[in-house]
Design a protein around this motif. Sequence first.
Motif, PDB file in Angstrom:
ATOM      1  N   ILE A 117       0.951  -1.133  -0.120  1.00 25.32           N
ATOM      2  CA  ILE A 117       0.120  -0.035   0.190  1.00 25.32           C
ATOM      3  C   ILE A 117       0.950   1.092  -0.059  1.00 25.32           C
ATOM      4  O   ILE A 117       1.758   1.361   0.838  1.00 25.32           O
ATOM      5  CB  ILE A 117      -0.939   0.132   1.055  1.00 25.32           C
ATOM      6  N   MET A 119       0.945   5.269   0.648  1.00 27.86           N
ATOM      7  CA  MET A 119       0.431   6.517   1.056  1.00 27.86           C
ATOM      8  C   MET A 119       0.884   7.644   0.807  1.00 27.86           C
ATOM      9  O   MET A 119       2.108   7.993   1.049  1.00 27.86           O
ATOM     10  CB  MET A 119       0.410   6.290   2.676  1.00 27.86           C
ATOM     11  N   TYR A 121       0.520  11.673   1.520  1.00 27.33           N
ATOM     12  CA  TYR A 121      -0.270  12.489   2.710  1.00 27.33           C
ATOM     13  C   TYR A 121       0.425  13.897   2.900  1.00 27.33           C
ATOM     14  O   TYR A 121       1.524  14.046   2.735  1.00 27.33           O
ATOM     15  CB  TYR A 121      -0.643  11.712   3.985  1.00 27.33           C
ATOM     16  N   ILE A 200      -3.497   5.394  -1.689  1.00 27.07           N
ATOM     17  CA  ILE A 200      -4.232   6.033  -0.538  1.00 27.07           C
ATOM     18  C   ILE A 200      -3.851   7.543  -0.351  1.00 27.07           C
ATOM     19  O   ILE A 200      -2.878   7.803   0.275  1.00 27.07           O
ATOM     20  CB  ILE A 200      -4.717   5.272   0.648  1.00 27.07           C
ATOM     21  N   ARG A 202      -4.115  11.430   1.371  1.00 26.89           N
ATOM     22  CA  ARG A 202      -4.714  11.937   2.389  1.00 26.89           C
ATOM     23  C   ARG A 202      -4.363  13.386   2.513  1.00 26.89           C
ATOM     24  O   ARG A 202      -3.332  13.643   2.435  1.00 26.89           O
ATOM     25  CB  ARG A 202      -4.650  11.363   3.694  1.00 26.89           C
ATOM     26  N   ILE A 219      -6.744   3.716  -7.057  1.00 23.44           N
ATOM     27  CA  ILE A 219      -6.716   4.913  -5.897  1.00 23.44           C
ATOM     28  C   ILE A 219      -7.773   4.571  -4.861  1.00 23.44           C
ATOM     29  O   ILE A 219      -8.878   4.081  -5.399  1.00 23.44           O
ATOM     30  CB  ILE A 219      -6.966   6.209  -6.482  1.00 23.44           C
ATOM     31  N   ILE A 220      -7.831   4.573  -3.694  1.00 22.76           N
ATOM     32  CA  ILE A 220      -9.061   4.780  -2.885  1.00 22.76           C
ATOM     33  C   ILE A 220      -8.933   6.251  -2.289  1.00 22.76           C
ATOM     34  O   ILE A 220      -8.086   6.719  -1.640  1.00 22.76           O
ATOM     35  CB  ILE A 220      -8.716   3.859  -1.438  1.00 22.76           C
ATOM     36  N   GLU A 221     -10.299   6.791  -2.676  1.00 19.31           N
ATOM     37  CA  GLU A 221     -10.189   8.272  -2.798  1.00 19.31           C
ATOM     38  C   GLU A 221     -10.495   8.683  -1.163  1.00 19.31           C
ATOM     39  O   GLU A 221     -11.792   8.238  -0.713  1.00 19.31           O
ATOM     40  CB  GLU A 221     -10.994   8.946  -3.661  1.00 19.31           C
ATOM     41  N   THR A 222      -9.994   9.582  -0.397  1.00 14.84           N
ATOM     42  CA  THR A 222     -10.210   9.811   0.837  1.00 14.84           C
ATOM     43  C   THR A 222     -10.428  11.277   1.147  1.00 14.84           C
ATOM     44  O   THR A 222      -9.867  12.163   0.299  1.00 14.84           O
ATOM     45  CB  THR A 222      -9.433   9.090   2.062  1.00 14.84           C
ATOM     46  N   GLY A 383      -7.779   6.326   6.481  1.00 11.53           N
ATOM     47  CA  GLY A 383      -8.407   7.241   6.029  1.00 11.53           C
ATOM     48  C   GLY A 383     -10.031   7.217   6.009  1.00 11.53           C
ATOM     49  O   GLY A 383     -10.400   5.997   6.572  1.00 11.53           O
ATOM     50  N   SER A 385     -12.698   7.038   3.246  1.00 12.41           N
ATOM     51  CA  SER A 385     -12.954   6.712   1.974  1.00 12.41           C
ATOM     52  C   SER A 385     -14.406   7.478   1.616  1.00 12.41           C
ATOM     53  O   SER A 385     -15.360   7.091   2.203  1.00 12.41           O
ATOM     54  CB  SER A 385     -13.305   5.313   1.464  1.00 12.41           C
ATOM     55  N   LEU A 400      -8.259  -3.002   4.487  1.00  7.68           N
ATOM     56  CA  LEU A 400      -7.117  -3.209   3.721  1.00  7.68           C
ATOM     57  C   LEU A 400      -6.704  -4.406   3.281  1.00  7.68           C
ATOM     58  O   LEU A 400      -5.642  -5.089   3.263  1.00  7.68           O
ATOM     59  CB  LEU A 400      -6.239  -2.772   4.742  1.00  7.68           C
TER      60      LEU A 400
END
Length: 415
Positions: A117, A119, A121, A200, A202, A219-222, A383, A385, A400
Amino acid sequence: MIDLIEMGKKAQSASFDLGQLGTNEKNNALLKMADSLIANTKNIIIENKKDIENAKNNGIAKAMIDRLMLDEDRILGMAEGLRQVVALPDPIGRIDRGWTTTAGLDIVQERVPLGVIGMIYEARPNVTVDAAGLCFKAGNAVILRGGKEAINSNIVLADTLRNALKEIGITENAVQLVSDTSHEIANEMMQLTDYIDVLIPRGSGKFIKMVVNKAKVPIIETGAGNCHIYVDKDADLDKALPIIINAKVQRPSVCNAAEKVVLHKDIAEKFLPKLYQALKDNNVQVRGDERAVKIVSDIIPATEDDWYTEYNDYIIAVKVVDNLDEAIKHINKYNTKHSESIITENYAASRQFMKQIDAAVVYANASTRFTDGNEFGFGAEIGISTQKLHARGPMGANELTTTKYLVQGDGQIRE
C-alpha cells in the motif's frame, strides 16, 4: 537520491514475509511499536518542534499547525491507537462465505492482504503511525510519502517503528518512508504500478483530486470533507447548539469538521442569532445566504463558491431552507460524500434524511466529528473513503484486505 523501484522491491518482499506471520506475532510487533513510541517521546517532540517552527516561519494557518503538532498526549494517543489495533480481530484468513458446487467443488472466499500500500499525505504526522499499524495488522507492507511540512516528524516516527520491528526480528521494510518530498518523487510513486497495489491519498480536496487525476496505481479516494449539519423544524435547539459548536470549533482543520449549517425556516429566526453569537464567541467567521443575512445583518454574504468550499478554518456558512426536501437537495448538490448530520426529534424526518443523503456517514443528533476510525472502534484509520468501490467511510484493517477463492477438488474435470 531516492530509488522508488528499490523501495518497491523491498516492500513486495516484506509483504510476502508479513503474509506468513500469525496473529500473535503481528500483535506482539504492534505492541512493541507502541512501546517504542512512548520511549522515544522526547526525541519525537524535538523533531516535531522543527516542523512547527518551519510552519510558523512559512505563514501556515493556525488551524493547520494544530494538525501538525505532536505533544505527549498525542503521542500517547498514537500508541494507544496501535494497542487498540492489537485488540481487533485479525481480518486475514477470515472466511467470508463457503459452499459446494454441483460439480462437488468446495469453495471458500477468504480474506487476504492487498499487498503493498502506498500512502501520499499532507501535514498529519499521526498518519505515519496509523497507516503503518493498520497496514501491518492486515499483512500489508506500506510505503509512506508525507508532506514537507511534517518531514522531520515523519522521519523520526518511521525510524521508531522500523527499529521496533528490527529489534524483534521482523523485516523493517514492512514500513518505509520516502524522505524526498519533491513533486517529482510523488509523481513517480503514483506511476509505480509494478510494485504498489493500492495508493491512498490523504489531504485537502485539491490535493486528493490532483493524485486521482495523475495516478496510474489504483486509488482509494479519501478525506475531502464539506460536511453539513441540518437543523430541522422539530429539532431540540438545546442539542443543536453544542453539536454545531463541537463540530466546527473542536478541530476546524480536520475533514470531519462541520463547514456548513442548514436551517429550517421555522426555527431560523429564533436559533440563528444564538448560533451566530456562539460561533462569534469562538472566533468563527459566519457567512450566509440572503435569508440568513436578513436575520443577522453582521453575517457576511456567501458566494456560490462558499457552498462548495471545505474551509479547514474558523469559517462556516449558513443556508436557510423551506423544508427537509430542500435541505437534502442542497446538501447532496454541494457535499463531498463524507459526513452529514440532521438535528431533529422527528423520527420520520431523521429516517428520510439518513436514507436520502448521499454520504459515507450520516448522523442523527450527533456531531460529524465522530467520523473517525478510533471513534468507530477500529483503533485507528488509514483514511475516510468518500468513494463507493472497495471501501466507504472510515477504513480500518478490514478495509485493507481483499479476497481470494480457495477451491478444493477431488479429480473433477469440466464437462
